[in-house]
Design an enzyme around this catalytic site. Structure first.
Site, mmCIF file in Angstrom:
data_model
loop_
_atom_site.group_PDB
_atom_site.id
_atom_site.type_symbol
_atom_site.label_atom_id
_atom_site.label_comp_id
_atom_site.label_asym_id
_atom_site.label_seq_id
_atom_site.Cartn_x
_atom_site.Cartn_y
_atom_site.Cartn_z
ATOM 1 N N ASP A 3 0.830 -1.214 0.000
ATOM 2 C CA ASP A 3 0.000 0.000 0.000
ATOM 3 C C ASP A 3 0.865 1.266 0.000
ATOM 4 O OD1 ASP A 3 -2.286 1.511 0.077
ATOM 5 O OD2 ASP A 3 -2.621 1.278 2.228
ATOM 6 N N GLY A 4 0.354 2.308 -0.634
ATOM 7 C CA GLY A 4 0.997 3.619 -0.529
ATOM 8 C C GLY A 4 1.702 4.092 -1.795
ATOM 9 N N TRP A 58 3.088 7.905 -2.129
ATOM 10 C CA TRP A 58 4.524 8.075 -2.375
ATOM 11 C C TRP A 58 4.714 9.030 -3.556
ATOM 12 C CZ3 TRP A 58 7.653 7.313 -6.594
ATOM 13 C CH2 TRP A 58 9.034 7.338 -6.359
ATOM 14 N N HIS A 85 3.156 3.391 -8.955
ATOM 15 C CA HIS A 85 2.943 1.959 -9.228
ATOM 16 C C HIS A 85 4.183 1.358 -9.895
ATOM 17 C CE1 HIS A 85 -1.064 2.210 -7.792
ATOM 18 N NE2 HIS A 85 -1.564 2.867 -8.823
ATOM 19 N N GLU A 141 -12.042 -4.773 -5.457
ATOM 20 C CA GLU A 141 -12.591 -3.422 -5.271
ATOM 21 C C GLU A 141 -11.823 -2.376 -6.093
ATOM 22 O OE1 GLU A 141 -11.988 -5.592 -2.636
ATOM 23 O OE2 GLU A 141 -14.105 -6.105 -2.538
ATOM 24 N N ARG A 147 -11.535 2.270 -9.347
ATOM 25 C CA ARG A 147 -10.573 3.359 -9.628
ATOM 26 C C ARG A 147 -10.792 3.891 -11.043
ATOM 27 N NH1 ARG A 147 -5.005 2.535 -6.339
ATOM 28 N NH2 ARG A 147 -6.013 1.839 -4.449
ATOM 29 N N LEU A 191 10.725 -20.782 -4.090
ATOM 30 C CA LEU A 191 9.755 -19.857 -3.488
ATOM 31 C C LEU A 191 8.493 -19.903 -4.335
ATOM 32 C CD1 LEU A 191 8.986 -17.279 -1.745
ATOM 33 C CD2 LEU A 191 10.013 -15.933 -3.589
HETATM 34 C C1 FPP Z 1 -1.713 0.343 -3.399
HETATM 35 O O1 FPP Z 1 -1.260 1.637 -3.578
HETATM 36 C C2 FPP Z 1 -1.266 -0.534 -4.451
HETATM 37 C C3 FPP Z 1 -2.065 -1.079 -5.415
HETATM 38 C C4 FPP Z 1 -3.500 -0.822 -5.550
HETATM 39 C C5 FPP Z 1 -1.545 -1.994 -6.391
HETATM 40 C C6 FPP Z 1 -0.254 -2.653 -6.056
HETATM 41 C C7 FPP Z 1 0.465 -2.796 -7.291
HETATM 42 C C8 FPP Z 1 1.792 -2.762 -7.457
HETATM 43 C C9 FPP Z 1 2.799 -2.720 -6.397
HETATM 44 C C10 FPP Z 1 2.323 -2.753 -8.798
HETATM 45 C C11 FPP Z 1 1.681 -3.764 -9.656
HETATM 46 C C12 FPP Z 1 2.270 -5.092 -9.516
HETATM 47 C C13 FPP Z 1 1.846 -6.087 -10.275
HETATM 48 C C14 FPP Z 1 2.482 -7.429 -10.267
HETATM 49 C C15 FPP Z 1 0.709 -5.837 -11.165
HETATM 50 P P1 FPP Z 1 -2.367 2.756 -3.693
HETATM 51 O O2 FPP Z 1 -2.498 3.106 -5.130
HETATM 52 O O3 FPP Z 1 -3.622 2.314 -3.050
HETATM 53 O O4 FPP Z 1 -1.671 3.903 -2.893
HETATM 54 P P2 FPP Z 1 -2.405 5.043 -2.054
HETATM 55 O O5 FPP Z 1 -3.215 4.341 -0.994
HETATM 56 O O6 FPP Z 1 -1.272 5.821 -1.504
HETATM 57 O O7 FPP Z 1 -3.241 5.812 -3.028
#
Ligand code: FPP
Length: 253
Positions: free
Chosen positions: A27-28, A32, A44, A74, A78, A138
């Protein structure tokens, strides 16, 4: 560097303390990026880099299963552009990283609902699973279009069909039978859940499987996560006493 990825004195866990299964809510990414005046897509993209480092580190530390929450049921709410972005990152991750994952004996498994995904993504996921199915270092479990309540409902539906067909008696519907009908049927439950960004929620991730997981919330954003942050979270896990509803080992007699 925040405390979460500042090296601490605790040595990386000894083999018998390494959690067998680590699950991560990454998350985050958006925050970031926002704090740096960058688009969310950059957050991302950097998130995928953190993921690469984490997979490598988990294998080296001796974790057997690493489950990552990549796209939740969910997340469809977005904006369309961000969804396209996340789908594009998954495509690129598999196309660019599959060979290296395979070389490092990583087995890829995917959990979640595949039917709603584009056919080319479904094919890529299947290819990744097939190519790596015999790897033994793994297991990287990619939760994609995953929601725990939906997964439990799918399992209940499957069992209900068996009961309706007379192949399973209602008295045979046990917690074990439900576990066997989840996407994670043949995997151990997570020992440790890590969530980055400081949020302290489970967000519909592995609800059934996390009944006895240790939860570690770290105050850094996912793009900042690295091997040291993983080692620190594992060190925190090692300090916990797991009782699984019983008594502590030293007071148990
Ligand atoms: C949360 O950050 C992250 C996600 C919704 C997606 C996680 C995805 C990745 C790390 C990259 C994709 C990886 C693959 C393998 C597809 P957020 O967008 O909710 O951050 P925020 O809460 O700060 O807005």
């Amino acid at each position: 560097m925040s405390q979460a990825n500042a090296p601490i004195n605790t040595a990386p866990s000894e083999p018998d303390h390494v959690p067998r299964h680590v699950a991560i809510i990454m998350d985050g990414n958006g925050r970031w990026a926002a704090e740096r005046g960058l688009p969310r897509s950059e957050g991302h993209r950097r998130g995928v880099e953190a993921l690469r480092k984490t997979v490598r580190a988990a294998g080296e530390i001796g974790v057997s299963y690493l489950t990552i929450f990549s796209f939740s049921s969910e997340n469809w709410s977005r904006p369309a552009a961000e969804i396209r972005d996340l789908m594009g990152l998954l495509r690129r991750f598999i196309r660019n990283d599959l060979a290296e994952l395979h070389q490092n004996r990583v087995r890829v498994r995917v959990i979640g609902e595949r039917d709603d995904l584009d056919p080319d993504i479904r094919r890529l996921l299947e290819e990744a699973e097939q190519l790596t199915q015999n790897n033994d270092k793994l297991t990287l479990v990619v939760a994609f279009n995953y929601g725990a309540r939906q997964e439990i409902a799918r399992a209940a539906r499957r069992i209900a069909n068996e009961v309706a067909a007379g192949r399973v008696q209602p008295a045979e519907v046990t917690a074990d039978l439900l576990s066997q009908n989840l996407d994670t049927a043949d995997m151990p439950d997570p020992d440790l859940l890590i969530r980055t960004s400081g949020e302290q929620r489970i967000s519909n991730f592995l609800l059934w499987q996390m009944a006895y997981s240790e939860l570690v919330f770290v105050p850094i954003y996912w793009p900042e996560f690295d091997r040291v942050a993983l080692e620190n979270a594992i060190a925190e896990y090692c300090r916990r006493e797991r009782r699984f509803g019983g008594l502590a080992a030293r007071t148990g007699s």
